[in-house]
Design a protein around this motif. Structure first.
Motif, PDB file in Angstrom:
ATOM      1  N   ALA A   1       9.607  14.283  -2.563  1.00 51.29           N
ATOM      2  CA  ALA A   1      10.649  13.773  -1.666  1.00 51.29           C
ATOM      3  C   ALA A   1      10.055  12.783  -0.672  1.00 51.29           C
ATOM      4  CB  ALA A   1      11.327  14.930  -0.936  1.00 51.29           C
ATOM      5  N   ALA A   2       8.854  13.093  -0.189  1.00 51.77           N
ATOM      6  CA  ALA A   2       8.167  12.165   0.712  1.00 51.77           C
ATOM      7  C   ALA A   2       7.872  10.848   0.007  1.00 51.77           C
ATOM      8  CB  ALA A   2       6.870  12.794   1.221  1.00 51.77           C
ATOM      9  N   GLY A   3       7.552  10.935  -1.288  1.00 51.31           N
ATOM     10  CA  GLY A   3       7.312   9.720  -2.056  1.00 51.31           C
ATOM     11  C   GLY A   3       8.554   8.857  -2.158  1.00 51.31           C
ATOM     12  N   VAL A   4       9.717   9.486  -2.298  1.00 51.05           N
ATOM     13  CA  VAL A   4      10.975   8.733  -2.368  1.00 51.05           C
ATOM     14  C   VAL A   4      11.229   8.002  -1.057  1.00 51.05           C
ATOM     15  CG1 VAL A   4      13.477   8.931  -2.576  1.00 51.05           C
ATOM     16  CG2 VAL A   4      11.992  10.258  -4.092  1.00 51.05           C
TER      17      VAL A   4
ATOM     18  N   THR B   1       0.834  -1.206   0.000  1.00 53.13           N
ATOM     19  CA  THR B   1       0.000   0.000   0.000  1.00 53.13           C
ATOM     20  C   THR B   1       0.865   1.250   0.000  1.00 53.13           C
ATOM     21  OG1 THR B   1      -1.533  -1.286   1.371  1.00 53.13           O
ATOM     22  CG2 THR B   1      -2.020   1.037   1.090  1.00 53.13           C
ATOM     23  N   THR B   2       1.934   1.233   0.796  1.00 52.59           N
ATOM     24  CA  THR B   2       2.848   2.372   0.834  1.00 52.59           C
ATOM     25  C   THR B   2       3.559   2.549  -0.498  1.00 52.59           C
ATOM     26  OG1 THR B   2       3.215   2.001   3.200  1.00 52.59           O
ATOM     27  CG2 THR B   2       4.832   3.354   2.049  1.00 52.59           C
ATOM     28  N   PHE B   3       3.928   1.451  -1.122  1.00 47.77           N
ATOM     29  CA  PHE B   3       4.626   1.488  -2.402  1.00 47.77           C
ATOM     30  C   PHE B   3       3.780   2.190  -3.473  1.00 47.77           C
ATOM     31  CE2 PHE B   3       5.362  -0.601  -6.548  1.00 47.77           C
ATOM     32  CZ  PHE B   3       6.696  -0.279  -6.748  1.00 47.77           C
ATOM     33  N   VAL B   4       2.528   1.805  -3.590  1.00 45.93           N
ATOM     34  CA  VAL B   4       1.662   2.381  -4.627  1.00 45.93           C
ATOM     35  C   VAL B   4       1.417   3.866  -4.370  1.00 45.93           C
ATOM     36  CG1 VAL B   4      -0.602   2.258  -5.735  1.00 45.93           C
ATOM     37  CG2 VAL B   4       0.575   0.148  -5.080  1.00 45.93           C
ATOM     38  N   LEU B   5       1.083   4.225  -3.128  1.00 44.57           N
ATOM     39  CA  LEU B   5       0.827   5.629  -2.826  1.00 44.57           C
ATOM     40  C   LEU B   5       2.086   6.469  -3.011  1.00 44.57           C
ATOM     41  CD1 LEU B   5      -1.078   7.838  -1.887  1.00 44.57           C
ATOM     42  CD2 LEU B   5      -0.497   7.252   0.487  1.00 44.57           C
ATOM     43  N   SER B   6       3.233   5.935  -2.661  1.00 44.49           N
ATOM     44  CA  SER B   6       4.481   6.692  -2.783  1.00 44.49           C
ATOM     45  C   SER B   6       4.829   6.958  -4.241  1.00 44.49           C
ATOM     46  CB  SER B   6       5.626   5.940  -2.092  1.00 44.49           C
ATOM     47  OG  SER B   6       5.388   5.842  -0.706  1.00 44.49           O
ATOM     48  N   LEU B   7       4.571   5.991  -5.119  1.00 43.76           N
ATOM     49  CA  LEU B   7       4.791   6.228  -6.547  1.00 43.76           C
ATOM     50  C   LEU B   7       3.885   7.346  -7.060  1.00 43.76           C
ATOM     51  CD1 LEU B   7       5.234   2.651  -8.059  1.00 43.76           C
ATOM     52  CD2 LEU B   7       6.958   4.450  -7.883  1.00 43.76           C
ATOM     53  N   ILE B   8       2.655   7.378  -6.565  1.00 42.18           N
ATOM     54  CA  ILE B   8       1.736   8.451  -6.976  1.00 42.18           C
ATOM     55  C   ILE B   8       2.209   9.790  -6.420  1.00 42.18           C
ATOM     56  CG2 ILE B   8      -0.635   9.311  -6.742  1.00 42.18           C
ATOM     57  CD1 ILE B   8      -1.538   6.372  -6.781  1.00 42.18           C
ATOM     58  N   ASN B   9       2.724   9.792  -5.177  1.00 36.11           N
ATOM     59  CA  ASN B   9       3.272  11.033  -4.627  1.00 36.11           C
ATOM     60  C   ASN B   9       4.474  11.510  -5.430  1.00 36.11           C
ATOM     61  OD1 ASN B   9       1.405  11.229  -2.543  1.00 36.11           O
ATOM     62  ND2 ASN B   9       2.664  10.094  -1.090  1.00 36.11           N
ATOM     63  N   CYS B  10       5.192  10.578  -6.038  1.00 39.50           N
ATOM     64  CA  CYS B  10       6.315  10.940  -6.922  1.00 39.50           C
ATOM     65  C   CYS B  10       5.834  11.315  -8.322  1.00 39.50           C
ATOM     66  CB  CYS B  10       7.291   9.773  -7.024  1.00 39.50           C
ATOM     67  SG  CYS B  10       8.222   9.441  -5.519  1.00 39.50           S
ATOM     68  N   GLU B  11       4.528  11.191  -8.568  1.00 38.44           N
ATOM     69  CA  GLU B  11       3.914  11.465  -9.870  1.00 38.44           C
ATOM     70  C   GLU B  11       4.490  10.563 -10.955  1.00 38.44           C
ATOM     71  OE1 GLU B  11       3.890  15.611 -10.814  1.00 38.44           O
ATOM     72  OE2 GLU B  11       2.941  16.204  -8.916  1.00 38.44           O
ATOM     73  N   ALA B  12       4.676   9.298 -10.618  1.00 38.41           N
ATOM     74  CA  ALA B  12       5.175   8.320 -11.584  1.00 38.41           C
ATOM     75  C   ALA B  12       4.193   8.175 -12.738  1.00 38.41           C
ATOM     76  CB  ALA B  12       5.374   6.964 -10.897  1.00 38.41           C
ATOM     77  N   ARG B  13       4.698   8.204 -13.956  1.00 42.78           N
ATOM     78  CA  ARG B  13       3.892   8.108 -15.192  1.00 42.78           C
ATOM     79  C   ARG B  13       2.808   9.178 -15.252  1.00 42.78           C
ATOM     80  NH1 ARG B  13       6.630   5.646 -18.782  1.00 42.78           N
ATOM     81  NH2 ARG B  13       4.698   5.265 -19.953  1.00 42.78           N
ATOM     82  N   GLY B  14       2.999  10.274 -14.552  1.00 47.23           N
ATOM     83  CA  GLY B  14       2.053  11.384 -14.582  1.00 47.23           C
ATOM     84  C   GLY B  14       0.811  11.181 -13.739  1.00 47.23           C
TER      85      GLY B  14
END
Length: 280
Positions: free
Chosen positions: A234-237, A95-108
């Protein structure tokens, strides 16, 4: 565990403290101590260590290990349950992995609602169940941590769901909503920080989960207060680092020589207290 009652007795040194006068009931005094003293500690010179009224072989004691969410030396579980920690850690990690990628704006991707299902049923429900089983096996730390973060994911998901009316209550007050979410995250940062302090005598991998998670919550709160996209990224990283640390500990709790060629050896953190005692 071996039947300890059948083992040969060992010599013990008892440290006694004065109890109530003889003839006066004192609930603090052990019923087996007929001399009016309370047994406070038991030091063993053989292969046994005493925990309360129970005696264990040194080899049977459980040391700190992230795969079981056990932060220190403890007696083995009394109940014949499987280790619930990997389930809770895996639920938290994914769950943390998916949300963190979104916080990093992965793939927009910037809209986090894809995480709602995970937050309710995996990071929330599955982690809560794992936490309850941690309590059943006598692991207070694991029970408090997993159950609490299960509650975190459920409460976070509730903010995203319109029918709960949480975000709707701040309609037209976007800045106030951001501040409110920031306060929510600060509370979780404080909770995570004191859990991190409880892992200072554990292992590097175990400690790293709560260290990275503390930074993640703090950066997310700052991002909400400041409205800063770079801080949120940065929080996403750090959230990704947290997720991989949790997965690593989950793997450590499952992998053994029977099911894997690759097992995990725990690396203990330095024992500064032990060094100070030696200097004295």
């Amino acid at each position: 565990m071996a039947d300890l009652e059948s083992q040969e007795p060992q010599d013990h040194t008892f440290i006694l403290e004065d109890g109530a006068p003889r003839g006066v009931p004192n609930p603090d005094i052990d019923e087996n101590d007929h001399n009016g003293h309370k047994i406070t500690k038991v030091h063993t010179e053989g292969d046994y260590i005493q925990f309360g009224n129970e005696r264990y072989l040194r080899s049977e004691l459980v040391s700190a290990f992230g795969g079981t969410l056990n932060p220190g030396l403890a007696p083995p579980p009394k109940h014949n349950f499987a280790n619930p920690a990997p389930l809770g850690l895996s639920a938290f990690a994914l769950t943390t992995f998916v949300l963190s990628l979104i916080n990093c704006e992965a793939r927009g991707v910037t809209i986090p609602n894809i995480v709602v299902g995970l937050a309710f049923f995996y990071g929330g429900m599955a982690q809560l169940v794992a936490g309850m089983f941690e309590i059943a096996v006598g692991n207070t730390f694991g029970g408090a941590a997993l159950s609490s973060y299960g509650g975190f994911w459920g409460s976070w998901a509730a903010i995203q769901v319109k029918s709960f009316g949480i975000a709707a209550a701040y309609e037209g007050h976007d800045e106030e909503l951001a501040y409110a979410v920031g306060i929510f995250l600060i509370g979780w940062f404080i909770f995570t920080f004191f859990l991190m302090l409880l892992t200072l005598k554990s292992t590097v991998a175990f400690f790293s989960i709560f260290f990275f998670l503390s930074i993640t919550f703090l950066l997310l709160a700052i991002a909400e207060f400041q409205g800063s996209v770079p801080v949120k990224k940065a929080a996403g990283v750090f959230g990704l680092l947290t997720a991989f640390a949790a997965w690593y500990n989950a793997y450590a709790g499952i992998a053994n020589s029977q099911n894997s060629y690759i097992t995990v050896k725990a690396i203990a953190l330095p024992d500064f207290q032990d060094k100070s005692r030696k200097q004295q």
